[in-house]
Design a protein around this motif. Sequence first.
Motif, PDB file in Angstrom:
ATOM      1  N   VAL A 171       0.837  -1.200   0.000  1.00 11.39           N
ATOM      2  CA  VAL A 171       0.000   0.000   0.000  1.00 11.39           C
ATOM      3  C   VAL A 171       0.871   1.250   0.000  1.00 11.39           C
ATOM      4  O   VAL A 171       0.589   2.219  -0.721  1.00 11.39           O
ATOM      5  N   PHE A 172       1.944   1.255   0.776  1.00  7.92           N
ATOM      6  CA  PHE A 172       2.841   2.401   0.810  1.00  7.92           C
ATOM      7  C   PHE A 172       3.481   2.631  -0.558  1.00  7.92           C
ATOM      8  O   PHE A 172       3.581   3.772  -1.022  1.00  7.92           O
ATOM      9  N   SER A 173       3.871   1.567  -1.224  1.00  3.17           N
ATOM     10  CA  SER A 173       4.458   1.698  -2.555  1.00  3.17           C
ATOM     11  C   SER A 173       3.440   2.213  -3.568  1.00  3.17           C
ATOM     12  O   SER A 173       3.777   3.038  -4.436  1.00  3.17           O
ATOM     13  N   MET A 174       2.210   1.744  -3.473  1.00 10.59           N
ATOM     14  CA  MET A 174       1.170   2.218  -4.367  1.00 10.59           C
ATOM     15  C   MET A 174       0.901   3.706  -4.150  1.00 10.59           C
ATOM     16  O   MET A 174       0.691   4.452  -5.114  1.00 10.59           O
ATOM     17  N   MET A 175       0.925   4.151  -2.903  1.00  8.29           N
ATOM     18  CA  MET A 175       0.708   5.564  -2.630  1.00  8.29           C
ATOM     19  C   MET A 175       1.841   6.406  -3.221  1.00  8.29           C
ATOM     20  O   MET A 175       1.596   7.505  -3.736  1.00  8.29           O
ATOM     21  N   LYS A 176       3.062   5.909  -3.163  1.00  6.22           N
ATOM     22  CA  LYS A 176       4.185   6.627  -3.771  1.00  6.22           C
ATOM     23  C   LYS A 176       4.001   6.734  -5.281  1.00  6.22           C
ATOM     24  O   LYS A 176       4.287   7.774  -5.879  1.00  6.22           O
ATOM     25  N   VAL A 177       3.498   5.688  -5.909  1.00  5.69           N
ATOM     26  CA  VAL A 177       3.250   5.711  -7.354  1.00  5.69           C
ATOM     27  C   VAL A 177       2.142   6.708  -7.685  1.00  5.69           C
ATOM     28  O   VAL A 177       2.245   7.455  -8.663  1.00  5.69           O
ATOM     29  N   PHE A 178       1.082   6.744  -6.875  1.00 11.01           N
ATOM     30  CA  PHE A 178      -0.009   7.694  -7.118  1.00 11.01           C
ATOM     31  C   PHE A 178       0.475   9.130  -6.989  1.00 11.01           C
ATOM     32  O   PHE A 178       0.111   9.996  -7.795  1.00 11.01           O
ATOM     33  N   ILE A 179       1.300   9.403  -5.994  1.00 12.87           N
ATOM     34  CA  ILE A 179       1.837  10.759  -5.818  1.00 12.87           C
ATOM     35  C   ILE A 179       2.759  11.120  -6.976  1.00 12.87           C
ATOM     36  O   ILE A 179       2.728  12.253  -7.482  1.00 12.87           O
ATOM     37  N   TYR A 180       3.568  10.170  -7.416  1.00 12.50           N
ATOM     38  CA  TYR A 180       4.447  10.406  -8.561  1.00 12.50           C
ATOM     39  C   TYR A 180       3.629  10.699  -9.820  1.00 12.50           C
ATOM     40  O   TYR A 180       3.959  11.612 -10.589  1.00 12.50           O
ATOM     41  N   ALA A 181       2.554   9.941 -10.033  1.00 13.40           N
ATOM     42  CA  ALA A 181       1.698  10.166 -11.204  1.00 13.40           C
ATOM     43  C   ALA A 181       1.002  11.522 -11.106  1.00 13.40           C
ATOM     44  O   ALA A 181       0.820  12.205 -12.122  1.00 13.40           O
ATOM     45  N   PHE A 182       0.636  11.934  -9.905  1.00 12.86           N
ATOM     46  CA  PHE A 182       0.012  13.244  -9.737  1.00 12.86           C
ATOM     47  C   PHE A 182       1.003  14.361 -10.042  1.00 12.86           C
ATOM     48  O   PHE A 182       0.658  15.354 -10.693  1.00 12.86           O
ATOM     49  N   ARG A 183       2.227  14.216  -9.612  1.00 16.49           N
ATOM     50  CA  ARG A 183       3.244  15.241  -9.885  1.00 16.49           C
ATOM     51  C   ARG A 183       3.580  15.338 -11.364  1.00 16.49           C
ATOM     52  O   ARG A 183       3.962  16.399 -11.846  1.00 16.49           O
ATOM     53  N   LYS A 184       3.469  14.237 -12.079  1.00 16.41           N
ATOM     54  CA  LYS A 184       3.711  14.237 -13.518  1.00 16.41           C
ATOM     55  C   LYS A 184       2.463  14.643 -14.307  1.00 16.41           C
ATOM     56  O   LYS A 184       2.471  14.601 -15.534  1.00 16.41           O
TER      57      LYS A 184
END
Length: 74
Positions: free
Chosen positions: A18-31
């Motif tokens: 879940v923590f890794s998925m949240m990091k991916v979501f934040i990365y996708a939001f920043r991009k």
Amino acid sequence: MEVILASVFSAIIISITVFSMMKVFIYAFRKNDISLRKCIILSTSSIVIGLLVASVLPFGFQKIMDFINYRKPF
């Protein structure tokens, strides 16, 4: 004892996922691949699903252990 140990290790794996998925979501939001609303919805749903799975796991492991340790009467 086995059920508790298996549940703890599974909960650790789920929380890391879940923590890794949240990091991916934040990365996708920043991009700018996803919107803020979608990022919040996906993060919240992954947290809720992770908590549900982690809370149901001990019951599933207990059923599996009962099935393995069941001995048929003669």
